[in-house]
Write a protein that holds these residues in place. Sequence first.
Motif, mmCIF file in Angstrom:
data_model
loop_
_atom_site.group_PDB
_atom_site.id
_atom_site.type_symbol
_atom_site.label_atom_id
_atom_site.label_comp_id
_atom_site.label_asym_id
_atom_site.label_seq_id
_atom_site.Cartn_x
_atom_site.Cartn_y
_atom_site.Cartn_z
ATOM 1 N N GLU A 205 0.810 -1.214 0.000
ATOM 2 C CA GLU A 205 0.000 0.000 0.000
ATOM 3 C C GLU A 205 0.844 1.264 0.000
ATOM 4 O OE1 GLU A 205 -2.891 -0.049 3.075
ATOM 5 O OE2 GLU A 205 -4.059 -1.679 2.174
ATOM 6 N N ASP A 206 2.011 1.220 0.612
ATOM 7 C CA ASP A 206 2.866 2.409 0.611
ATOM 8 C C ASP A 206 4.224 2.148 -0.030
ATOM 9 O OD1 ASP A 206 4.630 1.346 2.767
ATOM 10 O OD2 ASP A 206 2.889 1.688 4.044
ATOM 11 N N LYS A 299 4.432 8.401 8.916
ATOM 12 C CA LYS A 299 3.607 8.471 7.716
ATOM 13 C C LYS A 299 4.255 9.356 6.657
ATOM 14 C CE LYS A 299 -0.972 7.629 9.766
ATOM 15 N NZ LYS A 299 -2.306 8.219 10.034
ATOM 16 N N LYS A 354 2.564 1.925 11.321
ATOM 17 C CA LYS A 354 1.245 2.513 11.600
ATOM 18 C C LYS A 354 0.155 1.452 11.668
ATOM 19 C CE LYS A 354 -0.017 3.548 6.755
ATOM 20 N NZ LYS A 354 1.113 2.855 6.104
ATOM 21 N N GLU A 355 0.352 0.324 10.963
ATOM 22 C CA GLU A 355 -0.635 -0.752 10.956
ATOM 23 C C GLU A 355 -0.853 -1.343 12.349
ATOM 24 O OE1 GLU A 355 0.863 -0.247 6.848
ATOM 25 O OE2 GLU A 355 1.802 -0.329 8.825
ATOM 26 N N ARG A 407 -1.451 -6.385 14.730
ATOM 27 C CA ARG A 407 -1.899 -5.276 13.887
ATOM 28 C C ARG A 407 -3.413 -5.127 13.948
ATOM 29 N NH1 ARG A 407 2.280 -6.300 8.778
ATOM 30 N NH2 ARG A 407 4.157 -6.109 10.086
ATOM 31 N N THR A 408 -3.866 -3.933 13.685
ATOM 32 C CA THR A 408 -5.281 -3.617 13.783
ATOM 33 C C THR A 408 -5.944 -3.701 12.415
ATOM 34 O OG1 THR A 408 -5.015 -1.254 13.369
ATOM 35 C CG2 THR A 408 -4.709 -2.007 15.640
ATOM 36 N N GLU A 409 -7.269 -3.572 12.418
ATOM 37 C CA GLU A 409 -7.976 -3.354 11.172
ATOM 38 C C GLU A 409 -7.576 -1.984 10.614
ATOM 39 O OE1 GLU A 409 -9.712 -5.656 9.889
ATOM 40 O OE2 GLU A 409 -10.421 -6.952 11.502
ATOM 41 N N LYS A 410 -7.933 -1.717 9.376
ATOM 42 C CA LYS A 410 -7.571 -0.436 8.771
ATOM 43 C C LYS A 410 -8.199 0.746 9.510
ATOM 44 C CE LYS A 410 -6.622 -2.165 4.126
ATOM 45 N NZ LYS A 410 -6.966 -2.095 2.686
ATOM 46 N N ASP A 411 -9.342 0.506 10.162
ATOM 47 C CA ASP A 411 -9.978 1.594 10.903
ATOM 48 C C ASP A 411 -9.421 1.750 12.318
ATOM 49 O OD1 ASP A 411 -11.005 -0.575 12.243
ATOM 50 O OD2 ASP A 411 -13.109 -0.149 11.796
#
Length: 789
Positions: A205-206, A299, A354-355, A407-411
């Motif tokens: 994604e990045d 970021k 950040k994820e 890691r978390t969900e995108k939200d």
Amino acid sequence: MKIKSILFSLLIPVSFFAQDIKNNPTSNHGNKFEALGTILPTPNIYRTGSGAPGQGYWTNRAEYDISAYLDEDKRNLKGSETITYYNNSPDDLDYLWLQLDENQQSSVKNAGYDGSSSIPKITTTGNLAETALPESDNGYGVNLEKVTDASGNALPFTVNKTMMRIDLPKVLKKGDKLVFKINWNYNIANRLEKGGRGGYEFFPEDGNDLYTMTQWYPRLCVYSDFKGWQNNQFTGRGEFALEFGNFKVSMNVPADHIVTGTGQGKNYKDVLTNAQFDRWQKAQNSSTPVEIVTLAEAKNAEKNKSKDRKTWKFEANDVRDFAWTSSRKFIWDGMKVVIPENKNEVMAMSFYPKEAYNLYSKYSTKLVAHTIKTYSEFTIPYPYPVAQSIEAANGMEYPMICFNYGRTEKDGTYSEGIKNGMIGVIIHEVGHNFFPMIINSDERQWTWMDEGLNTFVEYLTEEKWDNNFPSKRGPAFTIVDYMKLPKDQLEPIMTNSENIVRFGPNAYSKPATGLNILRETIMGRELFDKAFKTYAKRWAFKHPEPADFFRTMNDASAENLDWFWRGWFYGIEAVDISIDKVTVAAPDFPVAPKAKTATYKMDKALTPTYDDISKIRNRNNKNIKFEVEQDKTVQDFYYKYDRGQEKVDSLKTYTIEDNYFATTDAADKDKFKDMYAYQIDFSNKGGLVMPIILQFTFQDGTRLSDKSSAQIWRLNENKVSKTYYFSKKLKSIQLDPMLETADIDITNNFWGEIPAPVSKFQVFKQKSNGPIRGASAGKINPMQAAGKK
């Protein structure tokens, strides 16, 4: 891109033969409680019978000065190192062995430990390819550019798969040291695709990489008193045996990367921005985590890749290894922790993309602090200046640094399962600083001395983190499903790392569970904790072997635990104690029997009833004078009786009064009229002996408990009985009511009235966590439903 699946039929036979150790196999006793004896190595001047290092104990030492260059475009690592090796052993060495662990990623340089394979039920087009014969070189593995002595003279060397032998120009004698240099490079593998502990993870994604640089430099093998060179090949499973030493390491990386590694950063002022360096200084005196590199900075770095480069410098003393990580994606936070036992001030820190932000910013550094403080309480005070947790969708440990997941969900939300998994893995991997980074066991041979001991203290640490934490390893009942497997699917804990079929239960869960049973049920917390701390203190910064652990636990507790080590560690039997029968008896008060008479015919023995050649020859030797004939004062009745000088009426009738019993009086009848005897017959169906723990429930609702030690089985390892006397009637007897012994069949643990369930519980099957280890998955989690982060 769609993934095409292909179905195949599948048939997997399983066969494994377990070891069985018996001292007296045809008997019902004399096996399980016999000393380990010659099963353990003979004590010597290096390792004593008490389990402590002996007066002649020694360890060799290897120190490293390393420069590394990370080429992100080519995903290549180039390195040069100067190694100083100290021979403290009593032996002359004419060659050295070093580890080239990265060769395990190579298709042609790996250890060659092939595994069985079969046609899968399902595969993908991406994984389906024609078998290449011969195997082609995939381009991975260590490329050795130069191996020289300190003066630049070439040293002859031979590479055997994951090991390299350097032949020395002259013998390295006791007390001597050798300085030599190695230049090398290798292509860094995609860790999520190829597996392994080190490599890179690509974030599509990045467009950035996260590098975990582990087993990345040629490292000295251990040379020890118990094995010589530990140069068993690295197959990807059995981990590492390493020497202690000091490290100086510099890493040249893209300028926008954030780097951390084993030890302390020595040039933060040169590589951080002014604002970041100010936050670093603040964090060193903060009792709560301070963001040194912020989420916003990470970021921004992801989007604006620098073409410049920076060199980060780290130093670490008295460590057995060095690992590092590098990425422009990292957020970095830290805080100061003071270890109560030695007042050591430690920087607890975390690095994460950040994820993982909403999990790691809240928990990671605080878990690091909690872990090193709790382990210090149960083992030795944490001696190092740094402890770090890195989120890398991974789980692996190194001195002062470890790689974890979460890691978390995108939200930004996450499931409770992901949160608890993250907590467990951080505690586990940070805990490895003690086992094996300080108490430095041989992981290549004995995984349990590393993973098992660490998993045990992880359990203690989880329990002190949250009393409701759902620990999966440690409580006795959690090992039952493994222990009840067919014997051909089991192997003893004392099995080489490469030969274990069910790796997790055998090397992690079973030893951890066994130690918890020792602590809670067999020895008690105070005695166990003292003995366990003694082991940690004795073998800190040394190389312990299994016998050193077993002997120390015995020696420091005055408990002979050989029966436990024999059964739990050397065997594959399970605990299954059964209540077979309960016999109930009420008191009876008969009239005492009258006295009896008996008639005896007395034998008139004029000479002894036995004779032998010595007696005959002595009698015939006129020069021998018997003392009993020389000194008449010792000639008693039987001297004369034996020689016919005393007479006894052999036909006389003798009346013997029975004085043992008398008729019970009224007061005692009233006292014992409600007494009942309960004989409980047990059988050992599983084979593994354990204490017998009972809970008695009486008809009036009251309860009593009792525990018989495992020694009740000493004289009969198959069946025993225990009798209790109570002045009120029993309603039921429950064996192992708190599930302390890992009994695999609780259906035979009850006698009497079976209570009805008082409540119900719900059972669901947990969904898959997805392809990235530790990443949240699923359509919705409770945090999302509540609209909270």
